[in-house]
Write an enzyme that holds these catalytic residues in place. Structure first.
Site, PDB file in Angstrom:
ATOM      1  N   SER A   7       0.636  -0.977  -0.012  1.00  0.00           N
ATOM      2  CA  SER A   7       0.050   0.032  -0.117  1.00  0.00           C
ATOM      3  C   SER A   7       0.852   1.221   0.044  1.00  0.00           C
ATOM      4  O   SER A   7       1.673   1.459   0.847  1.00  0.00           O
ATOM      5  CB  SER A   7      -0.869  -0.058   1.167  1.00  0.00           C
ATOM      6  N   HIS A  32      -1.139  -1.210  -4.145  1.00  0.00           N
ATOM      7  CA  HIS A  32      -2.598  -0.869  -3.654  1.00  0.00           C
ATOM      8  C   HIS A  32      -2.743   0.608  -3.234  1.00  0.00           C
ATOM      9  O   HIS A  32      -1.707   0.996  -2.870  1.00  0.00           O
ATOM     10  CB  HIS A  32      -2.650  -1.851  -2.345  1.00  0.00           C
ATOM     11  N   ASP A  34      -4.776   3.515  -1.716  1.00  0.00           N
ATOM     12  CA  ASP A  34      -5.815   3.893  -0.787  1.00  0.00           C
ATOM     13  C   ASP A  34      -6.402   5.364  -1.079  1.00  0.00           C
ATOM     14  O   ASP A  34      -5.756   6.310  -0.723  1.00  0.00           O
ATOM     15  CB  ASP A  34      -5.238   3.867   0.540  1.00  0.00           C
ATOM     16  N   MET A  36      -9.025   8.204   0.256  1.00  0.00           N
ATOM     17  CA  MET A  36      -9.759   8.485   1.208  1.00  0.00           C
ATOM     18  C   MET A  36     -10.346   9.836   1.109  1.00  0.00           C
ATOM     19  O   MET A  36      -9.717  11.011   0.481  1.00  0.00           O
ATOM     20  CB  MET A  36      -9.024   8.367   2.624  1.00  0.00           C
ATOM     21  N   HIS A  65      -8.399   1.005  -3.753  1.00  0.00           N
ATOM     22  CA  HIS A  65      -9.283   0.803  -2.719  1.00  0.00           C
ATOM     23  C   HIS A  65     -10.044   2.204  -2.284  1.00  0.00           C
ATOM     24  O   HIS A  65      -9.409   3.199  -1.821  1.00  0.00           O
ATOM     25  CB  HIS A  65      -8.510   0.321  -1.531  1.00  0.00           C
ATOM     26  N   MET A  67     -12.151   4.477  -0.479  1.00  0.00           N
ATOM     27  CA  MET A  67     -12.677   4.781   1.192  1.00  0.00           C
ATOM     28  C   MET A  67     -13.439   5.940   0.982  1.00  0.00           C
ATOM     29  O   MET A  67     -13.042   7.139   1.402  1.00  0.00           O
ATOM     30  CB  MET A  67     -11.707   4.722   2.061  1.00  0.00           C
ATOM     31  N   MET A 136     -11.346  -6.046   5.517  1.00  0.00           N
ATOM     32  CA  MET A 136     -10.846  -5.243   6.378  1.00  0.00           C
ATOM     33  C   MET A 136     -10.221  -5.535   7.607  1.00  0.00           C
ATOM     34  O   MET A 136     -11.117  -6.174   8.258  1.00  0.00           O
ATOM     35  CB  MET A 136     -11.387  -3.522   6.825  1.00  0.00           C
ATOM     36  N   ASP A 174      -6.521  -6.378   4.530  1.00  0.00           N
ATOM     37  CA  ASP A 174      -5.888  -5.193   4.579  1.00  0.00           C
ATOM     38  C   ASP A 174      -5.827  -4.556   5.796  1.00  0.00           C
ATOM     39  O   ASP A 174      -7.036  -4.219   6.490  1.00  0.00           O
ATOM     40  CB  ASP A 174      -6.642  -4.283   3.738  1.00  0.00           C
TER      41      ASP A 174
HETATM   42  C1  DX5 Z   1      -6.175   1.463   5.785  1.00  0.00           C
HETATM   43  C2  DX5 Z   1      -5.833   1.106   4.424  1.00  0.00           C
HETATM   44  C3  DX5 Z   1      -4.667   0.344   4.553  1.00  0.00           C
HETATM   45  C4  DX5 Z   1      -3.349   0.649   4.833  1.00  0.00           C
HETATM   46  C5  DX5 Z   1      -2.547  -0.600   5.345  1.00  0.00           C
HETATM   47  O1  DX5 Z   1      -7.073   2.064   5.891  1.00  0.00           O
HETATM   48  O2  DX5 Z   1      -6.902   0.920   3.625  1.00  0.00           O
HETATM   49  O3  DX5 Z   1      -4.356  -0.140   2.823  1.00  0.00           O
HETATM   50  O4  DX5 Z   1      -2.536   1.427   4.091  1.00  0.00           O
HETATM   51  O5  DX5 Z   1      -1.450  -0.238   6.122  1.00  0.00           O
HETATM   52  P1  DX5 Z   1      -0.886  -1.056   7.255  1.00  0.00           P
HETATM   53  O6  DX5 Z   1      -0.395  -2.344   6.643  1.00  0.00           O
HETATM   54  O7  DX5 Z   1       0.402  -0.659   7.726  1.00  0.00           O
HETATM   55  O8  DX5 Z   1      -1.603  -1.597   8.333  1.00  0.00           O
HETATM   56 ZN    ZN Z   2      -6.464  -0.176   1.576  1.00  0.00          ZN
END
Ligand code: DX5
Ligand code: ZN
Length: 215
Positions: A7, A32, A34, A36, A65, A67, A136, A174
């Site tokens: 990620s 990956h 993320d 947000m 992903h 969010m 998750m 994740d």
């Molecule tokens: C969390 C994200 C993850 C995050 C994981 O909200 O969706 O993808 O980057 O990070 P680690 O592996 O450090 O928990």
């Molecule tokens: Zn993620």
């Protein structure tokens, strides 16, 4: 087959190109990404512009992903930016089949994701329609959180349903993944491991990726 999806949330964004090349050389299977929005989760990260910027840097699939609230509004943009997989939260999609159809209609693979406290039953109706199910293992929003072990039972349920329904979607986890938690997830039936801190906070990314894969 076990896949590792570093990620980039935990990468150094001032040298993002080098970071992505480093994990690609280190044996990553997906990148990956993320996304947000500060509404669905208490953090703001990146959007389609960054997906578009990293698309030419790597030949690995971009595992995006979302969010964000109202993901339907942005599916086309992320697909055009170069996403290969778009994963949406069940919690943000009142018309889940429609959203999944629209991801597929945009020419990309469709994933569905649920938070740790969301029951597996809520995504059972769409399992025949998805390419990936993401469970998750932390509440989304930040990297570096602690793995929630009660999700393991849910992973087993999804893996059992996959077998019973004769389906072939990938099961991804994740949040809080490291060699120890990856081992537990692997035993429960996981194929794809997202890892932020456990990869990008390590000096030797190749070794970090290999140690999760071997777990
Ligand atoms: C969390 C994200 C993850 C995050 C994981 O909200 O969706 O993808 O980057 O990070 P680690 O592996 O450090 O928990
Ligand atoms: Zn993620």
């Amino acid at each position: 087959m076990t896949k590792i999806a570093p990620s980039i949330l935990s990468a150094n964004f001032s040298i993002l190109k080098d970071e992505i090349e480093d994990v690609e050389k280190g044996g990553a299977d997906y990148i990956h990404v993320d996304v947000m929005d500060g509404h669905f989760v208490p953090n703001i990260t990146i959007g389609p512009l960054v997906v578009k910027a990293i698309r030419p840097i790597t030949s690995l699939p971009l595992d995006v992903h979302l969010m964000i609230e109202n993901p339907d509004k942005f599916i086309r943009e992320f697909a055009d930016a170069g996403a290969d997989i778009i994963t949406v939260h069940q919690e943000t999609c009142p018309h889940l089949h429609r959203t999944i159809q629209s991801i597929k209609g945009a020419g990309v693979k469709a994933g569905v994701v649920i938070n740790p406290a969301t029951p597996a039953e809520l995504i059972k109706p769409v399992l025949p329609d998805v390419d990936l199910v993401l469970l998750m293992t932390v509440n989304p929003g930040f990297g570096g959180q602690i793995f929630i072990p009660s999700v393991l039972a849910k992973i087993k349920t999804i893996a059992t349903w996959r077998k019973e329904m004769n389906l072939s979607f990938e099961i991804e986890v994740d949040g809080g993944i490291n060699p120890e938690t990856a081992k537990l997830c692997k035993e429960a039936g996981v194929d794809v491991f997202v890892a932020g801190n456990a990869v990008f906070n390590k000096e030797d990314r190749k070794k970090a990726i290999a140690s999760i894969r071997q777990a």
